[in-house]
Motif scaffolding. Structure first.
Motif, short mmCIF file in Angstrom:
data_model
loop_
_atom_site.label_atom_id
_atom_site.label_comp_id
_atom_site.label_asym_id
_atom_site.label_seq_id
_atom_site.Cartn_x
_atom_site.Cartn_y
_atom_site.Cartn_z
N CYS A 37 15.01 5.90 -8.13
CA CYS A 37 14.17 5.33 -7.07
C CYS A 37 13.21 4.21 -7.43
O CYS A 37 12.95 3.35 -6.59
N GLN A 38 12.62 4.19 -8.61
CA GLN A 38 11.60 3.19 -8.85
C GLN A 38 11.49 2.81 -10.32
O GLN A 38 11.99 3.51 -11.20
N PHE A 39 10.83 1.67 -10.54
CA PHE A 39 10.60 1.13 -11.88
C PHE A 39 9.11 1.15 -12.19
O PHE A 39 8.26 0.99 -11.29
N LEU A 40 8.79 1.32 -13.46
CA LEU A 40 7.41 1.19 -13.92
C LEU A 40 7.21 -0.12 -14.66
O LEU A 40 6.11 -0.68 -14.65
N ASP A 41 8.25 -0.63 -15.32
CA ASP A 41 8.11 -1.82 -16.16
C ASP A 41 8.80 -3.04 -15.58
O ASP A 41 9.06 -4.01 -16.29
N ALA A 42 9.09 -3.02 -14.31
CA ALA A 42 9.65 -4.19 -13.63
C ALA A 42 8.90 -4.37 -12.31
O ALA A 42 8.53 -3.40 -11.67
N PRO A 43 8.64 -5.61 -11.91
CA PRO A 43 7.85 -5.87 -10.69
C PRO A 43 8.69 -5.68 -9.43
O PRO A 43 8.79 -6.59 -8.60
N ILE A 44 9.27 -4.50 -9.28
CA ILE A 44 10.12 -4.20 -8.12
C ILE A 44 9.46 -3.06 -7.35
O ILE A 44 9.26 -1.97 -7.90
N ARG A 45 9.14 -3.31 -6.11
CA ARG A 45 8.48 -2.30 -5.29
C ARG A 45 9.17 -2.20 -3.94
O ARG A 45 9.50 -3.20 -3.32
N PHE A 46 9.37 -0.97 -3.51
CA PHE A 46 9.92 -0.72 -2.18
C PHE A 46 8.77 -0.37 -1.23
O PHE A 46 7.95 0.49 -1.54
N ARG A 47 8.70 -1.06 -0.12
CA ARG A 47 7.61 -0.87 0.82
C ARG A 47 7.81 0.38 1.67
O ARG A 47 8.93 0.82 1.92
N THR A 48 6.70 0.96 2.11
CA THR A 48 6.72 2.12 2.98
C THR A 48 5.94 1.83 4.25
O THR A 48 5.38 0.73 4.40
N ALA A 49 5.89 2.78 5.14
CA ALA A 49 5.14 2.62 6.39
C ALA A 49 4.72 4.00 6.89
O ALA A 49 5.37 5.00 6.59
N THR A 50 3.63 4.04 7.63
CA THR A 50 3.18 5.29 8.23
C THR A 50 3.27 5.18 9.75
O THR A 50 3.03 4.11 10.32
N HIS A 51 3.60 6.29 10.37
CA HIS A 51 3.68 6.29 11.84
C HIS A 51 2.34 5.94 12.46
O HIS A 51 2.28 5.21 13.47
N ARG A 52 1.27 6.44 11.88
CA ARG A 52 -0.06 6.20 12.46
C ARG A 52 -0.34 4.71 12.59
O ARG A 52 -0.82 4.25 13.64
N TYR A 53 -0.05 3.95 11.54
CA TYR A 53 -0.30 2.51 11.61
C TYR A 53 0.71 1.82 12.52
O TYR A 53 0.34 0.99 13.36
N VAL A 54 1.97 2.15 12.35
CA VAL A 54 3.01 1.49 13.13
C VAL A 54 2.78 1.70 14.63
O VAL A 54 2.95 0.77 15.44
N TRP A 55 2.38 2.89 15.00
CA TRP A 55 2.20 3.19 16.42
C TRP A 55 0.95 2.52 17.01
O TRP A 55 0.80 2.42 18.22
N SER A 56 0.08 2.03 16.15
CA SER A 56 -1.11 1.31 16.64
C SER A 56 -0.78 -0.13 17.03
O SER A 56 -1.60 -0.81 17.64
N LEU A 57 0.41 -0.59 16.67
CA LEU A 57 0.81 -1.97 16.94
C LEU A 57 1.47 -2.09 18.31
O LEU A 57 1.97 -1.11 18.87
N THR A 58 1.47 -3.28 18.84
CA THR A 58 2.22 -3.53 20.08
C THR A 58 3.71 -3.40 19.77
O THR A 58 4.14 -3.55 18.61
N PRO A 59 4.55 -3.13 20.78
CA PRO A 59 5.98 -2.98 20.51
C PRO A 59 6.58 -4.18 19.77
O PRO A 59 7.37 -4.00 18.84
#
Length: 305
Positions: free
Chosen positions: A10-32
């Motif tokens: 799933c992830q690296f510690l020694d390479a600048p590779i990051r997978f983004r995440t999201a939370t429902h609380r923040y996403v639902w605060s946005l307009t559609p």
């Protein structure tokens, strides 16, 4: 040893590779409209990160990569969920994932998924099973897009006893589409389902078994390591078998040897695995560092043998 394909989770510690995440609380605060734009950008960024992960794996000599099951975060959430087609009707993001899969095939990096613990296909609660099927179908859609051939699933709930739980598991598997079913593999766990318990279901349902040696030592049955390895490999019907390896954080003599250590002790890799054709995921807290260290240690062990 060279027959082993080493896998990173799933992830690296020694390479600048990051997978983004999201939370429902923040996403639902946005307009559609803003919500779709935000999630579409995360999906696009994660597709690019997957391509980068494949390239990094190949440069390190790592031959398999486990994709985080939240690579399309909130996809099956009851309120903020979505399909990739609705999120990106142009198909640009899907094409980016497809290119990542083509790169993985070109670089011979095998891809897999491992759903979260809330995916319980044999729950006694119908709504939990329904949710599990939905999640597995969603992950199978992404797996097909990127060419991932395996979705590893634990047996799940032991409610009612192992026999009843395995019967529910078989019925849960039968609810899956062909796309999901041909990718699902079962894994022995460290508390309920041993290799010996899962093997009859695997054989009857045509589902391969991912053999976890650490889990087997924590929750043993009558099978020895070599016997379990051979029996699990046979369920893959000629495909490259998948195994998992890890070491106990606090040692085998500790009251609880289940938690994973930062690195894998080379002595915990079954000697009979060396030289076998298999994919071996290294489940360790230090991620790519642990994989690289174990590869080097096993090479040294082979040279000195």
């Amino acid at each position: 040893m060279t027959a082993i394909r080493f896998g990173l989770c799933c992830q690296f510690l020694d390479a600048p590779i990051r997978f983004r995440t999201a939370t429902h609380r923040y996403v639902w605060s946005l307009t559609p409209a803003r919500r779709r734009s935000y999630l579409r950008q995360i999906a696009a960024d994660n597709a690019a990160a997957l391509s980068a992960a494949v390239t990094a794996c190949r440069s390190l000599g790592i031959g398999a990569f486990r994709i985080n099951s939240q690579i399309l975060p909130l996809g099956t959430h009851p309120r903020s969920g979505y399909t990739l087609e609705r999120l990106d009707p142009t198909g640009a993001v899907a094409e980016a994932f497809h290119r990542a899969g083509e790169l993985a095939r070109a670089e011979d990096v095998r891809l897999s998924f491992h759903p979260d613990q809330f995916v319980v296909l044999n729950s006694e609660r119908s709504e939990v099973v329904r949710s599990a099927v939905e999640e597995l179908e969603f992950q199978a859609t992404i797996a097909e897009l990127v060419g991932a051939d395996t979705i590893v699933l634990h047996g799940g709930s032991g409610a009612g006893g192992v026999e009843a739980a395995l019967d529910r598991l078989a019925r849960g598997i039968d609810r899956l589409s062909e796309r999901a079913r041909r990718r699902v593999a079962l894994e022995n766990d460290d508390r309920i389902f041993t290799p010996a318990a899962l093997l009859p279901v695997c054989r009857a349902e045509g589902i391969p078994l991912v053999y976890d040696a650490h889990h087997h030592r924590c929750h043993a049955d009558a099978l020895g390591v070599d016997e379990a390895t051979d029996a699990a490999a046979a369920t893959w019907n000629g495909r490259e078998p998948w195994t998992h390896i890890s070491s106990p954080r606090d040692g085998w003599a500790s009251p609880n040897p289940r938690p994973h250590a930062d690195y894998v002790d080379p002595a915990d890799v079954p000697r009979s695995w060396l030289g076998r054709r298999m994919t071996m995921d290294i489940e360790a807290k230090e991620k790519d560092r642990a994989v690289v260290r174990l590869m080097a240690a096993l090479r040294r062990r082979k040279r000195s043998a």
